[in-house]
Motif scaffolding. Structure first.
Motif, PDB file in Angstrom:
ATOM      1  N   GLY A   1     100.817  25.214  36.003  1.00  0.00           N
ATOM      2  CA  GLY A   1     100.561  24.693  37.336  1.00  0.00           C
ATOM      3  C   GLY A   1     101.477  25.319  38.367  1.00  0.00           C
ATOM      4  N   TYR A   2     102.520  26.029  37.882  1.00  0.00           N
ATOM      5  CA  TYR A   2     103.413  26.808  38.742  1.00  0.00           C
ATOM      6  C   TYR A   2     103.372  28.292  38.399  1.00  0.00           C
ATOM      7  N   GLY A   3     102.659  28.633  37.345  1.00  0.00           N
ATOM      8  CA  GLY A   3     102.601  30.010  36.874  1.00  0.00           C
ATOM      9  C   GLY A   3     102.283  30.032  35.395  1.00  0.00           C
ATOM     10  N   ILE A   4     102.447  31.174  34.782  1.00  0.00           N
ATOM     11  CA  ILE A   4     102.110  31.360  33.368  1.00  0.00           C
ATOM     12  C   ILE A   4     103.378  31.291  32.526  1.00  0.00           C
ATOM     13  N   ARG A   5     103.343  30.456  31.507  1.00  0.00           N
ATOM     14  CA  ARG A   5     104.490  30.350  30.614  1.00  0.00           C
ATOM     15  C   ARG A   5     104.650  31.625  29.790  1.00  0.00           C
ATOM     16  N   THR A   6     105.882  31.930  29.458  1.00  0.00           N
ATOM     17  CA  THR A   6     106.141  33.088  28.604  1.00  0.00           C
ATOM     18  C   THR A   6     105.594  32.891  27.193  1.00  0.00           C
ATOM     19  N   MET A   7     105.544  31.665  26.744  1.00  0.00           N
ATOM     20  CA  MET A   7     105.050  31.357  25.406  1.00  0.00           C
ATOM     21  C   MET A   7     104.221  30.077  25.471  1.00  0.00           C
ATOM     22  N   SER A   8     103.171  30.021  24.668  1.00  0.00           N
ATOM     23  CA  SER A   8     102.299  28.850  24.643  1.00  0.00           C
ATOM     24  C   SER A   8     103.043  27.602  24.189  1.00  0.00           C
ATOM     25  N   THR A   9     102.618  26.469  24.720  1.00  0.00           N
ATOM     26  CA  THR A   9     103.195  25.191  24.296  1.00  0.00           C
ATOM     27  C   THR A   9     102.896  24.892  22.832  1.00  0.00           C
ATOM     28  N   THR A  10     101.949  25.621  22.226  1.00  0.00           N
ATOM     29  CA  THR A  10     101.610  25.408  20.821  1.00  0.00           C
ATOM     30  C   THR A  10     102.561  26.132  19.880  1.00  0.00           C
ATOM     31  N   ASN A  11     103.421  27.004  20.400  1.00  0.00           N
ATOM     32  CA  ASN A  11     104.316  27.775  19.540  1.00  0.00           C
ATOM     33  C   ASN A  11     105.399  26.885  18.951  1.00  0.00           C
ATOM     34  N   GLY A  12     105.736  27.136  17.703  1.00  0.00           N
ATOM     35  CA  GLY A  12     106.753  26.336  17.033  1.00  0.00           C
ATOM     36  C   GLY A  12     108.131  26.448  17.652  1.00  0.00           C
ATOM     37  N   GLY A  13     108.377  27.476  18.441  1.00  0.00           N
ATOM     38  CA  GLY A  13     109.674  27.639  19.100  1.00  0.00           C
ATOM     39  C   GLY A  13     109.661  27.294  20.570  1.00  0.00           C
ATOM     40  N   TYR A  14     108.526  26.802  21.063  1.00  0.00           N
ATOM     41  CA  TYR A  14     108.403  26.536  22.503  1.00  0.00           C
ATOM     42  C   TYR A  14     109.465  25.565  22.997  1.00  0.00           C
TER      43      TYR A  14
END
Length: 642
Positions: free
Chosen positions: A540-553
């Protein structure tokens, strides 16, 4: 041993004009030796030269009430001079105006009063000389004091060595107090009148690799005035960009953009190239200057310690070796030792070629393009002969020195390259976006060789090379998860039991950089865009570097869940190239909303929490601000929303 507590920057004031920058608390006071305030002070190049800068009154109490900071070279701090005998209304105001230029900085103290009688205000400034390398401050190491000497020219001192000189001048009464210099003014303030005093600190470093740019200031693109937020972002960004402009001492009119303040106030191959890319076609002169200064330093030999190879474009230039111990998310610290000229980057070389092609298309003078053709051929040769270290047809990297950057794409922290479960890649890594850059570089290089050298054979060779790369990429880099197909983050050089490079399956923003490079089919491009705007990637502010589904997010991880301004802006630009105008406008609007939460001074990165969870966006406390590729993102936003 350094305490590894990197100073936070998000609540500080910063003014800059290369190579000088000043950091303080928002009330204007700087005390870089105090706990939790280590970054504060005055810097020239890669060294802090003043650790303390504090104004007070020995006759009255000063109370800070406001700060007016609009980016770039100037900031004003406003104080009430408490005068209880004159009633409850503030009757005396002090404006502390701080201004920097490439040769030093000055402060002016403007007093004004509503009093019907004359007043005397005693002002005192304490300035503490220093000589602390930037790398020590970033690691949380205490500063190194320097003792000044009083002369008939003022107070003088040097910092790093005999090549440096600082001269403090003022009409004030000047004296020494331990490791500090005291300036005292007895200011006569007439009834309902004003008075002004001040000082200047001149800084010179004869051994600096770069100087401030002497060319006319960059100006922002014109708008129709219908979007005040956009106009404010452009004004603030260009004030900062002009403060970040540097040049080689031999060509002071040739301005490139230093990567960012405070830590990266120098030439960075990737950062300076992407920053210049963001300005095209609005400004081509920065692209041309950046291309030339990097061509001047292009690799010519093999050197493991510096990662130099023939034709390679460098990563960064420092005045002295860089020694840091870095860790993220609980990792063991990686001891990094980089020489002053360091080439450990896998993407700067194809990005250099891409920028040359873009600048040519945007109107860079043909003679200037033609002069860089030998560098173009050398850069293309590096892609073919050295970029693919193991001969599998993909560009990859590995730190052969053991003390360089572990990861050598733009996500260069040690924990950034992750499988979907959050585990880390371990071998020689072939990043997805770098293959896209290489594809675009091959096509752009082919076009330039054909246009300027009439070398049709070489052009055909590189177009065939690009086509083969696209085929290999399609076979090796695509995977499927619960949301469908997507390009994986990378291939890992640590071979599996079958002798193949496993896919690094993290869903990451890197895939967005493939757009516009020609390596994706139309259908594949649509698939990438749809994944990028999915809520698991778009905050909502931009694109995350890594998906929220990643185990290290983690939303406040440097590269594993945060939002990087330039990353989103680069993807926006690539979406426009592919014709995804609606999605680009959506993301540009989101990034502009984020800018409003940072007083229209977009930071290097910020937290990945969603716009439905927080406003303003969660700051990443150690984020550089200003940062060149974040500031130039304003041009991408303006172009997209026009």
């Amino acid at each position: 041993m350094a305490n590894m507590q990197q100073p936070y920057l998000n609540d500080l004031s910063a003014v800059l004009s290369a190579p000088v920058q000043v950091w303080s608390a928002l009330d204007g006071q700087a005390d870089g030796l105090a706990s939790e305030r280590a970054v504060e002070g005055i810097y020239c190049g890669d060294c802090r030269v003043v650790s303390g800068l504090q104004v007070a009154s020995t006759s009255h109490h000063l109370e800070h009430i406001a700060t007016d900071e609009r980016g770039g070279r100037r900031v004003t701090f406003q104080y009430v001079v408490r005068t209880p005998d004159l009633g409850v209304d503030p009757a005396v105001l002090l404006e502390r105006v701080r201004e920097v230029d490439g040769a030093g900085f000055q402060e002016r103290y403007l007093l004004s009063t509503a009093s019907l009688r004359d007043l005397t205000v005693e002002l005192q400034l304490r300035l503490r000389p220093d000589s602390t390398p930037m790398q020590s401050i970033k690691s949380g190491v205490p500063g190194t004091a320097v003792v000044a000497e009083l002369t008939d020219r003022g107070a003088i001192f040097s910092w790093r060595d005999q090549n440096t000189a600082a001269t403090l001048t003022s009409q004030a009464s000047m004296g020494l107090d331990g490791d500090g210099v005291l300036l005292n003014w007895s200011v006569s303030l007439p009834a309902r009148g004003t008075a002004e005093v001040g000082f200047r600190l001149d800084l010179a470093d004869a051994a600096a690799p770069f100087v401030g740019c002497a060319a006319p200031a960059l100006v922002p693109p014109a708008t129709d005035g219908s979007n005040p937020a956009l106009d404010q972002l452009l004004q603030t960004s260009f004030a900062d960009l002009n403060g970040l402009r540097m040049a080689h001492p031999s060509t002071p009119q040739e301005g490139f953009l230093a990567a960012g303040a405070p830590w990266y106030f120098t030439l960075f191959g990737r950062d300076s190239l992407i920053s210049a890319h963001n300005l095209v076609p609005h400004d081509v002169t920065t692209a041309a200057a950046t291309l030339r200064v990097l061509a001047q330093l292009q690799g010519t030999e093999h050197d493991v310690a510096s990662a130099q190879q023939p034709g390679k474009i460098l990563h960064e230039v420092r005045q002295e070796p860089l020694e840091l111990a870095l860790s993220h998310q609980g990792q063991a610290a990686h001891q990094m030792s980089l020489p002053p000229l360091y080439y450990g980057t896998v993407d700067a070389t194809p990005l250099w070629i891409m920028l040359l092609s873009e600048a040519d298309e945007a109107g860079m003078p043909p003679g200037e393009v033609r002069a860089l053709l030998p560098n173009l051929r050398a850069a293309l040769a590096w892609i073919r002969d050295h970029g693919d270290a193991d001969g599998d047809g993909f560009l990859e990297y590995r730190d052969e020195s053991g003390h360089g950057l572990a990861n050598q794409g733009w996500k260069d922290s040690g924990d950034s390259i992750r499988f979907a479960d959050g585990s880390l890649a371990a071998g020689s890594v072939a990043l997805a976006e770098v293959q896209g850059y290489a594809h675009a570089a091959a096509l752009g290089g082919a076009r330039l060789l054909e246009k300027y050298d009439d070398d049709r054979a070489a052009a055909a060779e590189w177009r065939a090379w690009a086509a083969d790369l696209a085929d290999r990429f399609r076979q090796k880099f695509w995977a499927t998860d619960e949301l469908g197909a997507y390009p994986v983050l990378a291939l890992d050089g640590a071979l599996d039991a079958d002798g193949n490079k496993p896919q690094v399956t993290g869903v990451a923003s890197n895939m967005g950089h493939l757009l516009g490079t020609g390596i994706l089919s139309d259908e594949e491009a649509r698939t990438v865009v749809e994944r990028l705007v999915h809520p698991t990637m778009a905050s909502g502010y931009g694109i995350r570097t890594m998906s929220t589904t990643n185990g290290g997010y983690w939303p406040l991880s440097y590269h594993v869940g945060s939002v990087w301004t330039h990353d989103t802006a680069f993807i926006i630009g690539q979406m426009l190239r592919e014709g995804f105008t609606d999605e680009a406008r959506l993301l540009a609007t989101q990034l502009l909303k984020a800018a409003a939460g940072f007083d229209f001074r977009l930071p290097e990165l910020f937290g990945g929490m969603g716009a439905d969870e927080v406003f303003p966006p969660q700051p990443y406390p150690a984020s550089c601000r200003p940062q060149a590729w974040a500031a130039t993102s304003s041009v991408v936003i303006a172009r997209t929303l026009a």
